[in-house]
Design a protein around this motif. Sequence first.
Motif, PDB file in Angstrom:
ATOM      1  N   ASP A  96       0.830  -1.213   0.000  1.00 44.24           N
ATOM      2  CA  ASP A  96       0.000   0.000   0.000  1.00 44.24           C
ATOM      3  C   ASP A  96       0.859   1.256   0.000  1.00 44.24           C
ATOM      4  O   ASP A  96       0.535   2.246  -0.671  1.00 44.24           O
ATOM      5  N   LYS A 115     -10.365   4.894   0.393  1.00 49.31           N
ATOM      6  CA  LYS A 115      -9.897   3.499   0.457  1.00 49.31           C
ATOM      7  C   LYS A 115      -8.694   3.349   1.386  1.00 49.31           C
ATOM      8  O   LYS A 115      -8.677   2.484   2.276  1.00 49.31           O
ATOM      9  N   ARG A 119      -8.382   1.513   5.088  1.00 50.99           N
ATOM     10  CA  ARG A 119      -7.410   0.438   5.304  1.00 50.99           C
ATOM     11  C   ARG A 119      -6.470   0.785   6.463  1.00 50.99           C
ATOM     12  O   ARG A 119      -6.132  -0.067   7.290  1.00 50.99           O
TER      13      ARG A 119
END
Length: 313
Positions: A96, A115, A119
Motif C-alpha cells: 500500500d 480506500k 485500510r
Amino acid sequence: MSTNTPENRGNRKLLIVGLIVILCSINGILLYMNYQKKEKTEEQAEVIRVKNSELENQIKVYEALKADFERQSQELQAMGLENDSLEAKITSITKDLNELKGFRTRSYSLEDQRKFRDRAAAFEKQLLQKDKEIAQLKQDKETLTTENTTLRTTQTRLSDSLTTVKTTNVALTEKVKIASRLEAQGINVMIINQRGKEKDDKDNEYRAKRVDKIRILFNLAKNDVAAKEPKTVYMRLIEPDGAALYNLATGSGMFQIDGEDVYYTAKRDFVFDNTNQQLSFLYDKNAEYKRGEHTIELFADGFMIGKATFVLK
C-alpha cells in the motif's frame, strides 16, 4: 445640403455614448470572467495542495504503521515467538505504501483517499490489538520467569536438603553399622591330639608335635542394634610367618575387608539371635604345625569381631 444638423450631431453623441456603454460592459464582463478564472485557478490549486497534503499525511501514517508492525515482530522474535500474520501485514502495508507513493506522479482521487484511510484505520485497530496481546505475553513470560526462578530456588534448597539428608543418612547408616557390629567374647583355643583328647592351657601354650586339630570356642555378645538374621563368621588362622592357613579342600576361600580381598581359613554360617550364643570352629591342617605364635582373627559383616593368640612350642 449639409448633414451636420443638430439632429445628426445628437445621433452621433448617442452612438458614441452607446459604444462607450457597450465597451464598458464588455470590459466589465471581461474583468468578471478574469476574476472567475482566477478564483477557479486558485480553487484548483487549493484542491491540488489539499490532495498533496492528504497524500503525504497518508504516506506518513503508513510508514508509521509499518514501523510499528516491524517493532511488534521484533518483540515477538525477542521472546522466541514467530507470527506469520504479522509478516503478512507488513508485506500488505509495504505494498500500500508503494502504491501511495505512486500517486505523487498521478491523480489521487477522493475514492483513493477513502480506500486508504479505511485500510489504515483497520490496520491501526489490528496494531492496538496486537500490542495488547504482546503486553499480555510479556506479563505471562515475566510471571513464568519469576515462577521458574522460585522453582529453581526451591529445587536448589531441596537438593541441598536432600544432600544433607543423604549425608546424614550415610552417617547414621555408618553409625548403625558400627553399633551393630558383633563382638566375640571369651575366645578359647584348645588343641586336640591324635588320640582325640582336648587340652586347654590357660596360657594358650602347647607342644606343636602333639597338635592334630585346633578348636576355637567363643560367645557372641548381646547387641540390641544388630539385626536378628543369617550371618557368616570368617576365621583366619595366621601362622608365625604372618601367612593365613589356606586350603580349598578344607573350606578356605577369600572375602573382602575394607575393599581388599583376603584369605580366610574357615567360615561358618549361623543365625544371630542375640542370646549370647556360642560358636566354634574345628580346624584340621592335615600337616605338622609350625612352632611359634599363632593368631586367630574372627570377622563378621566386614568387621573384625575378635582376636586371640596361642603358642606352639
